[in-house]
Motif scaffolding. Structure first.
Motif, mmCIF file in Angstrom:
data_model
loop_
_atom_site.group_PDB
_atom_site.id
_atom_site.type_symbol
_atom_site.label_atom_id
_atom_site.label_comp_id
_atom_site.label_asym_id
_atom_site.label_seq_id
_atom_site.Cartn_x
_atom_site.Cartn_y
_atom_site.Cartn_z
ATOM 1 N N PRO A 1 -8.143 -48.669 35.368
ATOM 2 C CA PRO A 1 -8.366 -49.309 33.892
ATOM 3 C C PRO A 1 -8.465 -50.894 34.017
ATOM 4 O O PRO A 1 -8.891 -51.484 33.543
ATOM 5 N N ARG A 2 -6.962 -51.644 34.749
ATOM 6 C CA ARG A 2 -7.266 -53.153 34.625
ATOM 7 C C ARG A 2 -7.555 -53.813 35.784
ATOM 8 O O ARG A 2 -8.300 -54.746 35.662
ATOM 9 N N ARG A 3 -8.897 -53.099 36.812
ATOM 10 C CA ARG A 3 -9.360 -53.495 37.416
ATOM 11 C C ARG A 3 -10.594 -53.813 36.299
ATOM 12 O O ARG A 3 -11.760 -54.855 36.946
ATOM 13 N N TRP B 1 -12.121 -57.820 35.423
ATOM 14 C CA TRP B 1 -14.045 -56.704 36.061
ATOM 15 C C TRP B 1 -15.600 -57.252 34.863
ATOM 16 O O TRP B 1 -15.765 -58.074 35.362
ATOM 17 N N ALA B 2 -14.616 -57.203 33.249
ATOM 18 C CA ALA B 2 -16.050 -57.337 32.825
ATOM 19 C C ALA B 2 -15.562 -58.583 32.311
ATOM 20 O O ALA B 2 -16.032 -59.113 32.084
ATOM 21 N N ALA B 3 -13.927 -59.318 31.961
ATOM 22 C CA ALA B 3 -13.455 -60.276 32.387
ATOM 23 C C ALA B 3 -13.742 -61.581 33.027
ATOM 24 O O ALA B 3 -14.915 -62.016 32.711
ATOM 25 N N ILE C 1 -17.112 -51.123 28.146
ATOM 26 C CA ILE C 1 -15.983 -51.373 29.555
ATOM 27 C C ILE C 1 -15.364 -52.173 28.056
ATOM 28 O O ILE C 1 -14.025 -52.840 27.886
ATOM 29 N N ALA C 2 -15.815 -53.786 28.036
ATOM 30 C CA ALA C 2 -15.297 -54.258 27.032
ATOM 31 C C ALA C 2 -14.956 -54.234 25.747
ATOM 32 O O ALA C 2 -14.015 -54.707 25.023
#
Length: 176
Positions: A96-98, A102-104, A125-126
């Motif tokens: 979830p964190r990665r 990545w989305a950011a 994801i966003a």
């Protein structure tokens, strides 16, 4: 594959660091060598989100590599962001964190070079990230602004004191 050298950095100031010894990443097809002297801020995380993703952690080397390949244009933005996600996995960052990170970075790259299928993945994801982060981020932001006002009041009071009693409190800065 992976990093074949240790990360050695030196603090420049409260925000930036420089690589003191080359940091080498061996990919499937390419080797990237981040040279001594390369300047980085580690992970560029908005201040209201550092409770979840601090500026440095197990993903620090991935963030430095991402900064390097983007700044030097060794690969395109989409490939740099994909490399970042892969290296996060290699650094044992949770799924979830990665994916959130990545989305950011994809958003930071203005979704350059994104395929329609990847855009759908990014959008899901966003949206989930925004739902998860909205309430805590608003709460943290409110308290950061409140604390900035407290620091501002302390600074004004310190500036009004006689010179021999001043504590040289730095001017408060609102950083996000």
């Amino acid at each position: 594959m992976g990093f074949t050298s240790a990360l050695v950095v030196e603090e420049i100031d409260g925000e930036f660091w420089k690589v003191r010894e080359p940091l080498i990443y061996q990919g499937a097809e390419e080797t990237f060598e981040i040279p001594e002297g390369f300047r980085t801020d580690f992970a560029s995380v908005p201040r209201p989100l550092v409770w979840l993703i601090p500026r440095y952690g197990v993903y620090t080397r991935a963030a430095i590599l991402h900064d390097y390949v983007l700044r030097t244009e060794k690969v395109g933005k989409a490939d740099a962001d994909g490399l970042f996600r892969r290296v996060l996995r290699e650094c044992d960052v949770s799924r979830p964190r990665r994916w959130m990170m990545w989305a950011a970075v994809r958003l930071g790259s203005k979704l350059a070079g994104i395929s329609p299928a990847a855009f759908v993945v990014w959008l899901v994801i966003a949206v989930l990230s925004v739902i998860f982060l909205a309430i805590p981020t608003v709460a943290v932001t409110v308290f950061l602004v409140l604390f900035w006002f407290i620091e501002l009041i302390a600074w004004v009071v310190d500036r009004g004191a006689p010179p021999e009693r001043r504590t040289r409190v730095p001017r408060p800065q609102m950083k996000t």
